[in-house]
Motif scaffolding. Structure first.
Motif, PDB file in Angstrom:
ATOM      1  N   UNK A 276      35.427 -13.912 -31.084  1.00 14.40           N
ATOM      2  CA  UNK A 276      34.169 -13.522 -31.887  1.00 14.40           C
ATOM      3  C   UNK A 276      33.257 -13.140 -31.911  1.00 14.40           C
ATOM      4  N   UNK A 277      32.468 -14.334 -30.778  1.00 13.28           N
ATOM      5  CA  UNK A 277      31.273 -13.972 -30.352  1.00 13.28           C
ATOM      6  C   UNK A 277      30.972 -12.508 -28.942  1.00 13.28           C
ATOM      7  N   UNK A 278      31.800 -12.549 -29.169  1.00 10.68           N
ATOM      8  CA  UNK A 278      32.439 -11.757 -27.843  1.00 10.68           C
ATOM      9  C   UNK A 278      32.172  -9.802 -28.928  1.00 10.68           C
ATOM     10  N   UNK A 279      32.908 -10.475 -30.321  1.00  8.21           N
ATOM     11  CA  UNK A 279      32.927  -8.806 -30.930  1.00  8.21           C
ATOM     12  C   UNK A 279      31.797  -8.452 -31.801  1.00  8.21           C
ATOM     13  N   UNK A 280      30.797  -9.469 -31.891  1.00  4.48           N
ATOM     14  CA  UNK A 280      29.116  -9.963 -32.180  1.00  4.48           C
ATOM     15  C   UNK A 280      28.219  -8.960 -31.427  1.00  4.48           C
ATOM     16  N   UNK A 281      28.527  -9.340 -30.176  1.00  3.24           N
ATOM     17  CA  UNK A 281      27.899  -8.860 -28.770  1.00  3.24           C
ATOM     18  C   UNK A 281      28.053  -7.323 -28.829  1.00  3.24           C
ATOM     19  N   UNK A 282      29.714  -7.092 -28.814  1.00  7.07           N
ATOM     20  CA  UNK A 282      30.070  -5.603 -28.559  1.00  7.07           C
ATOM     21  C   UNK A 282      29.248  -4.508 -29.306  1.00  7.07           C
ATOM     22  N   UNK A 283      29.027  -5.437 -30.490  1.00  6.00           N
ATOM     23  CA  UNK A 283      28.281  -4.396 -31.486  1.00  6.00           C
ATOM     24  C   UNK A 283      27.415  -4.158 -31.662  1.00  6.00           C
ATOM     25  N   UNK A 284      26.280  -5.258 -30.972  1.00  7.46           N
ATOM     26  CA  UNK A 284      24.886  -4.906 -30.171  1.00  7.46           C
ATOM     27  C   UNK A 284      24.885  -4.069 -29.468  1.00  7.46           C
ATOM     28  N   UNK A 285      25.537  -4.191 -28.307  1.00 11.32           N
ATOM     29  CA  UNK A 285      26.247  -3.544 -26.657  1.00 11.32           C
ATOM     30  C   UNK A 285      25.849  -1.599 -27.762  1.00 11.32           C
ATOM     31  N   UNK A 286      26.590  -1.691 -28.379  1.00  9.18           N
ATOM     32  CA  UNK A 286      27.171  -0.387 -29.085  1.00  9.18           C
ATOM     33  C   UNK A 286      26.250   0.121 -29.478  1.00  9.18           C
ATOM     34  N   UNK A 287      25.113  -0.238 -30.426  1.00 11.53           N
ATOM     35  CA  UNK A 287      23.734  -0.077 -30.744  1.00 11.53           C
ATOM     36  C   UNK A 287      23.063   0.589 -29.895  1.00 11.53           C
ATOM     37  N   UNK A 288      22.727  -0.569 -29.140  1.00  9.99           N
ATOM     38  CA  UNK A 288      22.046  -0.078 -28.342  1.00  9.99           C
ATOM     39  C   UNK A 288      22.052   1.144 -26.997  1.00  9.99           C
ATOM     40  N   UNK A 289      23.766   1.129 -26.872  1.00 13.34           N
ATOM     41  CA  UNK A 289      24.049   2.080 -25.990  1.00 13.34           C
ATOM     42  C   UNK A 289      23.650   3.692 -26.832  1.00 13.34           C
ATOM     43  N   UNK A 290      23.601   3.273 -28.249  1.00 12.85           N
ATOM     44  CA  UNK A 290      23.413   4.630 -29.055  1.00 12.85           C
ATOM     45  C   UNK A 290      22.277   4.864 -29.319  1.00 12.85           C
ATOM     46  N   UNK A 291      21.618   4.169 -29.674  1.00  7.19           N
ATOM     47  CA  UNK A 291      20.023   4.132 -29.475  1.00  7.19           C
ATOM     48  C   UNK A 291      19.381   5.132 -27.786  1.00  7.19           C
ATOM     49  N   UNK A 292      19.925   4.329 -26.484  1.00  7.53           N
ATOM     50  CA  UNK A 292      19.754   4.989 -25.535  1.00  7.53           C
ATOM     51  C   UNK A 292      20.338   6.052 -25.429  1.00  7.53           C
ATOM     52  N   UNK A 293      21.205   6.650 -25.832  1.00  4.33           N
ATOM     53  CA  UNK A 293      21.616   8.482 -25.631  1.00  4.33           C
ATOM     54  C   UNK A 293      20.669   9.187 -26.415  1.00  4.33           C
ATOM     55  N   UNK A 294      20.188   8.807 -27.950  1.00  2.00           N
ATOM     56  CA  UNK A 294      19.865   9.248 -28.020  1.00  2.00           C
ATOM     57  C   UNK A 294      18.080   9.731 -27.703  1.00  2.00           C
ATOM     58  N   UNK A 295      17.460   8.632 -27.037  1.00  2.00           N
ATOM     59  CA  UNK A 295      16.392   8.548 -27.359  1.00  2.00           C
ATOM     60  C   UNK A 295      16.128   9.494 -25.163  1.00  2.00           C
ATOM     61  N   UNK A 296      17.510   8.933 -25.245  1.00  2.00           N
ATOM     62  CA  UNK A 296      17.786  10.009 -23.617  1.00  2.00           C
ATOM     63  C   UNK A 296      17.641  11.566 -24.318  1.00  2.00           C
ATOM     64  N   UNK A 297      18.668  12.306 -24.562  1.00  2.00           N
ATOM     65  CA  UNK A 297      18.065  13.616 -25.358  1.00  2.00           C
ATOM     66  C   UNK A 297      17.162  13.908 -25.655  1.00  2.00           C
TER      67      UNK A 297
END
Length: 321
Positions: A276-297
């Motif tokens: 359960x906690x892994x699923x929560x952190x997995x969503x958070x990590x994905x959001x951070x990754x998408x934001x970093x990819x947007x900022x990198x663009x």
């Protein structure tokens, strides 16, 4: 003195020549005029520029490094910043940043701030920006060139907000900077418009991911598109649930204490909670990754090294013929 003795005196022995040229510096034999040093400096500058404009950054870096060691001024440092940025030489960039040029001009200040941002050393960039703005902020009214440089520095300063992924603050900053109708203002408005697209960046709800994994282990990880994690979570939870049930049945049939099934069940509960906690952190990590990819663009579009080099106003000398 006889003629034979005079002849022997004029002609030094090979051993003496070997000692002379092996252990004595050439500079002590012949005094090099100052013009020779200037020609040497000019040579390294022009040759380095020739290599740089041909995109041979390794050779350019060697010449700029030699030039900087001979004359560590802001011009040589600016060129060394550029070649180090091209080579992604973080150690050299940090070394240059720790040896600032006092009261440096725009080109050096601009490139050093960009280098600090590339290293994410905002603590080194802020004093350079503040020093430049203090020296030039009051001169922009009567100096159009100085005003353009001042606004370019302001545009670069906003990159820190972008790096920290404070997109709403960055929209306000560049919208305000775009109020003046000049090249920097137009670019600021374009960046502000692109920054508003951050609301369209795909995001996953951490709480929904946790809830899905609570119902079915691995479902939350699948929702966040981490399919290998989802497979492992489902496999291990199923293994411990099945193993606990099997041990419980064996212990009940043998009329034995349920020690084994209790231990296996506790381990299974730990895996279930971590799922359960892994699923929560997995969503958070994905959001951070998408934001970093947007900022990198956006960084590649508005803060590329090519653009920074062009905006810095550095002037390369004509290559040697």
């Amino acid at each position: 003195m006889s003629r034979q003795a005079f002849t022997r005196f004029k002609k030094p022995s090979p051993f003496l020549l070997f000692v002379l040229f092996s252990f004595v510096k050439p500079a002590t034999l012949v005094a090099a005029p100052e013009s020779t040093i200037l020609i040497s400096n000019d040579y390294f500058k022009k040759t380095g520029d020739a290599y740089y404009t041909r995109r041979d950054y390794e050779s350019a870096h060697l010449h700029y490094l030699h030039l900087y060691r001979m004359i560590p001024d802001e011009q040589s440092a600016s060129r060394l910043f550029l070649s180090s940025l091209r080579r992604e030489d973080e150690r050299m960039l940090e070394s240059l940043l720790y040896r600032p040029q006092p009261d440096a001009g725009f080109t050096y200040s601009y490139l050093s701030v960009y280098a600090a941002f590339r290293l994410q050393r905002y603590d080194l960039a802020r004093p350079i920006i503040e020093s430049f703005e203090t020296r030039n902020g009051t001169k922009t009214g009567s100096n159009r060139s100085g005003e353009a440089e001042y606004r370019r520095m302001q545009f670069l300063r906003g990159a820190e907000i972008l790096d920290l992924r404070r997109f709403d603050d960055a929209v306000l900053y560049y919208s305000e900077l775009g109020r003046i109708d000049d090249a920097t203002g137009k670019r600021s408005l374009m960046l502000a418009e692109d920054l508003r697209q951050h609301q369209l960046v795909s995001r996953k709800s951490p709480w929904l991911a946790a809830s899905l994994s609570a119902v079915l282990p691995g479902a939350g990880q699948a929702y966040t598109e981490h399919y290998s994690d989802a497979t492992m979570a489902f496999f291990w939870n199923l293994t411990f649930v099945g193993g606990t049930a099997y041990l419980y049945d064996l212990e009940r049939s043998a009329d034995r204490p349920h020690t084994g099934s209790i231990v296996t069940g506790i381990i299974g509960l730990i895996f279930y909670a971590s799922n359960i906690t892994g699923a929560y952190s997995s969503a958070h990590r994905r959001n951070v990754f998408m934001e970093r990819r947007f900022a990198e663009h956006l960084r590649r579009s508005y803060f590329s090294t090519d653009l920074i080099e062009r905006e810095s106003g550095i002037e390369f000398t004509r290559p040697l013929e």
